[in-house]
Design a protein around this motif. Structure first.
Motif, PDB file in Angstrom:
ATOM      1  N   LYS A  24       0.943  -1.124  -0.033  1.00 47.06           N
ATOM      2  CA  LYS A  24       0.068  -0.032   0.008  1.00 47.06           C
ATOM      3  C   LYS A  24       0.885   1.004  -0.043  1.00 47.06           C
ATOM      4  CE  LYS A  24      -0.134  -0.041   5.096  1.00 47.06           C
ATOM      5  NZ  LYS A  24      -1.413  -0.211   6.170  1.00 47.06           N
ATOM      6  N   LYS A  25       0.421   2.469  -0.240  1.00 48.73           N
ATOM      7  CA  LYS A  25       1.287   3.539  -0.246  1.00 48.73           C
ATOM      8  C   LYS A  25       1.305   4.144   1.036  1.00 48.73           C
ATOM      9  CE  LYS A  25      -0.730   5.397  -4.715  1.00 48.73           C
ATOM     10  NZ  LYS A  25      -1.269   6.531  -5.400  1.00 48.73           N
ATOM     11  N   ASP A  26       2.602   4.495   1.277  1.00 49.43           N
ATOM     12  CA  ASP A  26       3.065   5.108   2.456  1.00 49.43           C
ATOM     13  C   ASP A  26       2.319   6.520   3.019  1.00 49.43           C
ATOM     14  OD1 ASP A  26       4.356   6.295   4.597  1.00 49.43           O
ATOM     15  OD2 ASP A  26       6.159   5.901   4.269  1.00 49.43           O
ATOM     16  N   HIS A  32       6.215   6.166  -2.143  1.00 43.45           N
ATOM     17  CA  HIS A  32       6.903   5.081  -1.350  1.00 43.45           C
ATOM     18  C   HIS A  32       6.025   3.980  -1.053  1.00 43.45           C
ATOM     19  CE1 HIS A  32       8.985   3.253   2.074  1.00 43.45           C
ATOM     20  NE2 HIS A  32       9.831   3.186   1.377  1.00 43.45           N
ATOM     21  N   LEU A  33       6.648   2.826  -1.021  1.00 42.15           N
ATOM     22  CA  LEU A  33       5.382   1.610  -0.819  1.00 42.15           C
ATOM     23  C   LEU A  33       5.689   1.053   0.486  1.00 42.15           C
ATOM     24  CD1 LEU A  33       5.609  -0.385  -4.224  1.00 42.15           C
ATOM     25  CD2 LEU A  33       3.836   1.105  -3.330  1.00 42.15           C
ATOM     26  N   VAL A  34       4.757   0.728   1.235  1.00 41.61           N
ATOM     27  CA  VAL A  34       4.974  -0.227   2.528  1.00 41.61           C
ATOM     28  C   VAL A  34       4.296  -1.243   2.350  1.00 41.61           C
ATOM     29  CG1 VAL A  34       5.255   1.835   3.982  1.00 41.61           C
ATOM     30  CG2 VAL A  34       2.957   1.188   3.676  1.00 41.61           C
ATOM     31  N   THR A 135      14.408  -0.176  -2.973  1.00 43.86           N
ATOM     32  CA  THR A 135      13.653   1.073  -2.576  1.00 43.86           C
ATOM     33  C   THR A 135      12.503   1.073  -1.233  1.00 43.86           C
ATOM     34  OG1 THR A 135      12.081   0.267  -4.251  1.00 43.86           O
ATOM     35  CG2 THR A 135      13.689   1.787  -4.802  1.00 43.86           C
ATOM     36  N   HIS A 136      12.174  -0.370  -1.083  1.00 43.34           N
ATOM     37  CA  HIS A 136      11.102  -0.262   0.171  1.00 43.34           C
ATOM     38  C   HIS A 136      11.410  -1.835   0.923  1.00 43.34           C
ATOM     39  CE1 HIS A 136       9.722  -1.752  -3.817  1.00 43.34           C
ATOM     40  NE2 HIS A 136       9.259  -3.234  -2.942  1.00 43.34           N
ATOM     41  N   GLU A 137      10.629  -2.177   1.609  1.00 44.20           N
ATOM     42  CA  GLU A 137      10.661  -3.308   2.564  1.00 44.20           C
ATOM     43  C   GLU A 137      10.054  -4.544   1.680  1.00 44.20           C
ATOM     44  OE1 GLU A 137       8.838  -5.621   6.272  1.00 44.20           O
ATOM     45  OE2 GLU A 137       8.453  -3.471   6.074  1.00 44.20           O
ATOM     46  N   PRO A 138      11.163  -5.610   1.598  1.00 41.20           N
ATOM     47  CA  PRO A 138      10.770  -6.842   0.865  1.00 41.20           C
ATOM     48  C   PRO A 138       9.680  -7.623   1.492  1.00 41.20           C
ATOM     49  CG  PRO A 138      12.828  -7.139   1.601  1.00 41.20           C
ATOM     50  CD  PRO A 138      12.559  -5.509   1.973  1.00 41.20           C
ATOM     51  N   ILE A 139       8.790  -8.405   0.689  1.00 44.34           N
ATOM     52  CA  ILE A 139       7.983  -9.386   1.221  1.00 44.34           C
ATOM     53  C   ILE A 139       8.572 -10.820   1.244  1.00 44.34           C
ATOM     54  CG2 ILE A 139       5.488 -10.255   1.153  1.00 44.34           C
ATOM     55  CD1 ILE A 139       4.567  -7.924   0.126  1.00 44.34           C
TER      56      ILE A 139
END
Length: 300
Positions: A24-26, A32-34, A135-139
């Protein structure tokens, strides 16, 4: 605008209206994605099942049987499945398994609209994707993502089967009961059947039944119908209309060529008038009067 958006993509900013399934969007930064834990749990399960030996289609069946909302349902978008909404398919699963975004690398420019007038999109080749690392936290861990990529490269369904055989009715025959496309199943060298692809792929879900029809029978039926139509057509009238159309085209071409020649004459005359005015052969008022006449003739 396109250049500005591309610049944002290259700088690692998410510019899409809807983030990938599982993200989802930060709230603090829309570019930025979270991780969205509500859906990320299903992404992890998809990777886990695939690495455990399950197939892409098998995972899709499992998701549908467990009534897990599809990406379009979860985002409240118009479902791509018109008849059976909420059904996962192998394409959705494969897109999730091949998207580097889940390993923490923002991946954009994967599709392109056919035209600004048409909403339909086409998938771009991987060499045109814009992938910005970390660029963001991986799943999913990088190790698991790489393992999945290696398995996919070896799976037979990932390789296009080129038999050289093209079916005359490909993409033209649909199941009367569910509306799904009919696929071709070769029983022997001389016998091929048309089978409902929706049943063939999703038999466990009960979306349709196991009915089939001989390809040769359908082709012969169409040939007979075409003969009936052809016998009802007055070919002589069609030929007369076609010839008349061609004659009209010839006349139009002659007229266009004639007008082009007249325009060229006007251009040359205007140039001569300008030279005469510059040399003093005609006055300014005479030049204006004659020029207006040429402009009028050229416009007409």
């Amino acid at each position: 605008v396109r250049t500005a958006l591309t610049t944002k993509k290259i700088s690692g900013k998410f510019i899409g209206s809807q983030p990938p399934y599982g993200y989802k969007k930060d709230p603090k930064d829309k570019n930025h994605l979270v991780v969205d834990e509500e859906t990320a749990v299903y992404v992890r399960q998809i990777y886990k099942d695939f690495l455990a030996g399950d197939t892409v289609l098998g995972i899709a069946h499992k998701m549908s049987m467990n009534k897990v909302p599809t990406p379009s349902q979860q985002k409240n978008l118009t479902a791509t499945q018109k008849t059976f909404k909420g059904i996962w398919n192998d394409s959705i699963i494969k897109r999730i398994l091949t998207n580097p975004t889940y390993a923490g690398h923002l991946t954009q420019n994967t599709t392109r609209k056919i035209s600004y007038k048409v909403d339909k999109k086409v998938r771009l080749p991987k060499n045109e994707w814009i992938i910005i690392r970390n660029t963001h936290e991986p799943i999913i861990s990088q190790e698991d993502f790489d393992s999945v990529a290696e398995i996919l490269s070896k799976r037979s369904y990932n390789k296009k089967k080129r038999t050289g055989q093209t079916h005359l009715l490909s993409g033209l025959v649909f199941c009367k009961d569910c509306g799904g496309a009919m696929s071709f199943v070769k029983e022997s060298e001389k016998r091929t059947y048309l089978v409902c692809s929706r049943w063939r792929k999703n038999a466990k879900l009960g979306l349709c039944t196991s009915h089939s029809i001989r390809e040769s029978y359908v082709e012969n039926l169409i040939k007979e119908k075409l003969k009936e139509l052809a016998s009802a057509i007055n070919t002589s009238e069609i030929l007369i209309e076609a010839n008349a159309f061609l004659e009209d085209e010839k006349d139009d071409k002659k007229l266009i060529d004639s007008l082009k020649r007249k325009i060229d004459v006007c251009k040359n005359t205007a140039l001569s008038l300008y030279k005469d005015k510059a040399s003093g052969a005609i006055s300014e008022s005479e030049y204006i009067e004659l020029s207006e006449g040429i402009k009028s003739e050229r416009t007409i």
